[in-house]
Design a protein around this motif. Structure first.
Motif, short mmCIF file in Angstrom:
data_model
loop_
_atom_site.label_atom_id
_atom_site.label_comp_id
_atom_site.label_asym_id
_atom_site.label_seq_id
_atom_site.Cartn_x
_atom_site.Cartn_y
_atom_site.Cartn_z
N ASN A 220 0.85 -1.19 0.00
CA ASN A 220 0.00 0.00 0.00
C ASN A 220 0.89 1.24 0.00
O ASN A 220 1.78 1.37 0.84
CB ASN A 220 -0.90 0.00 1.24
CG ASN A 220 -1.51 1.35 1.53
OD1 ASN A 220 -1.30 1.92 2.59
ND2 ASN A 220 -2.28 1.87 0.58
N PRO B 286 -4.69 4.50 -2.67
CA PRO B 286 -5.97 5.17 -2.43
C PRO B 286 -6.28 6.14 -3.56
O PRO B 286 -5.36 6.69 -4.20
CB PRO B 286 -5.75 5.91 -1.10
CG PRO B 286 -4.28 6.10 -1.01
CD PRO B 286 -3.66 4.91 -1.69
N SER B 287 -7.55 6.37 -3.82
CA SER B 287 -7.96 7.12 -5.01
C SER B 287 -7.51 8.57 -5.01
O SER B 287 -7.45 9.20 -6.08
CB SER B 287 -9.49 7.06 -5.15
OG SER B 287 -10.12 7.55 -3.96
N ALA C 159 -10.46 6.02 -1.48
CA ALA C 159 -9.73 6.41 -0.27
C ALA C 159 -10.62 6.42 0.96
O ALA C 159 -10.17 6.12 2.08
CB ALA C 159 -9.10 7.78 -0.46
N LEU D 97 -10.62 2.73 1.97
CA LEU D 97 -9.32 2.14 2.31
C LEU D 97 -8.68 2.76 3.54
O LEU D 97 -8.04 2.07 4.33
CB LEU D 97 -8.37 2.27 1.12
CG LEU D 97 -6.95 1.73 1.30
CD1 LEU D 97 -6.98 0.22 1.52
CD2 LEU D 97 -6.09 2.07 0.09
N GLN D 98 -8.85 4.05 3.74
CA GLN D 98 -8.07 4.73 4.76
C GLN D 98 -8.87 5.17 5.98
O GLN D 98 -8.36 5.91 6.82
CB GLN D 98 -7.35 5.94 4.15
CG GLN D 98 -6.28 5.53 3.15
CD GLN D 98 -5.34 6.66 2.80
OE1 GLN D 98 -5.78 7.72 2.36
NE2 GLN D 98 -4.05 6.45 3.01
N ALA E 8 -13.26 -1.99 0.62
CA ALA E 8 -11.89 -1.89 0.12
C ALA E 8 -11.28 -3.27 -0.10
O ALA E 8 -10.63 -3.54 -1.11
CB ALA E 8 -11.03 -1.08 1.09
#
Length: 368
Positions: free
Chosen positions: A194, A247-248, A274, A277-278, A287
């Motif tokens: 990542n 992440p986007s 994002a 994911l975050q 995600a």
């Protein structure tokens, strides 16, 4: 500061936390009635006197959780980074130019303020200002896995008077995690990495668990990279990831080290929303699904089949429960729950306690 870099720093600050770890888990009765007293991640005993009607979230992960348990109408204040949520623009913005706007939070007269670890570690003084003003604040510990995120969902549901919805959403997450594990049985896990703005998620992070749950090995974790930290290209070359997860809101990494990797050479870069994911919140499962679909399409199909079976089973169980309830006598005597329970560990119901709590809730408080 540029919005995308600020968002990245919100993730990084979680790792370098001075918040004490929660007390070891102990056998206790979780309750879904008020008043209730909990011990939060700072070691502070917090009493919530009544079923909260006005909730402020200081971080997008807490806001996302309230949305996901169907409690967005209770939320009166959100941070600026929660703007992606449908209807968030209708809520008051509690972010200031330099962080949390204490005056704005106090002015909203919240019944409870939900403070994820990222906010507390960045601005502990402001949290203390809220407490000094008599505002009820609950600080949450950092989660390092999807299971920990599910526990937090359950806990937020309980603290905000949405016990049943919190349990239901958390159980959906746990079922998804189990189904991913089953779908990936016997499948080789390639090395993944990542990367966002030159940083990476190593071991002991929920993003690492998002990746491994999707069928990757976290190359950073295997290189003894713990928490969130800055990458160097020598390390990237050494681990040679087969997949890179981005992440986007971040650019695809470049440079000689990255260009030499199997991931870049074979165009195995997976861009993930994002906000999924975050953020340690329910949509982190999405995600994992995005990554699994890209890396293990066959396993992803099996996973979808398992998810459909789980959904069918849940619907059947719900129908059976409704039919059984309809046959019961109209008058039932409820057992009074204790008025207060002190929680001294991370959230979590045992299966038996969860059932008892749900039954008591139906009689003892207003259902949301």
């Amino acid at each position: 500061m540029n919005h995308r870099y600020t968002a990245a720093l919100l993730v990084l600050v979680t790792v370098f936390s001075g918040v004490p770890a929660p007390v070891a888990a102990a056998d206790q009765t979780a309750q879904c009635s008020f008043p209730m007293t909990v011990t939060d991640a700072t070691g502070t005993d917090v009493t919530i006197s009544e079923d909260p009607e006005r909730v402020v979230t200081t971080n997008p992960s807490a806001a996302q959780t309230m949305w996901e348990i169907g409690a967005r109408d209770q939320v009166v204040g959100v941070s600026q980074y929660a703007s992606y949520l449908d209807g968030a623009s209708e809520k008051a913005n509690v972010s200031g130019s330099n962080g949390l706007n204490v005056e704005a939070v106090i002015g909203l007269e919240p019944d409870v303020v939900l403070v994820p670890n990222t906010t507390y570690t960045a601005e502990p003084d402001r949290v203390e200002q809220l407490r000094s003003a008599g505002v009820t604040v609950v600080v949450f510990e950092s989660g390092d896995s999807l299971d920990a995120v599910a526990d937090k969902v359950e806990r937020i549901g309980r603290l905000t008077g949405n016990c049943e919805a919190g349990i239901e959403r958390a159980d959906e997450m746990r079922t998804s995690i189990e189904n991913m594990e089953r779908a990936l049985e016997g499948v080789d896990h390639p090395v993944g990495l990542n990367v966002f703005f030159g940083y990476a998620a190593g071991g002991d992070t929920f993003i690492s668990d998002v990746m491994t749950s999707a069928g990757l090995r976290n190359g950073a974790a295997e290189a003894n990279f713990t928490g969130f930290g800055q990458l160097n290209e020598e390390l990237v070359v050494e681990m040679n990831p087969e997949y890179i997860i981005v992440p986007s809101h971040a650019p695809i990494p470049s440079g000689p080290g990255f260009e030499s990797t199997t991931a870049i050479q074979e165009d195995n870069v997976v861009v993930v929303d994002a906000n999924n994911l975050q953020q340690p919140a329910p949509r982190a499962i999405d995600a994992s699904e995005t990554i699994m679909k890209a890396v293990h399409p066959d396993a992803y199909e099996r996973y979808q089949e398992l998810q459909n079976r789980s959904a069918t089973t849940t619907t059947a169980d719900s129908t059976t429960a409704t039919a059984t309830t309809a046959d019961e006598p109209e008058t039932t005597t409820a057992t009074t729950a204790p008025e207060q329970t002190t929680e001294s560990s991370a959230p979590g119901f045992s299966p038996i306690v969860a059932v008892v709590a749900l039954v008591l809730t139906a009689f003892l408080r207003r259902r949301r």
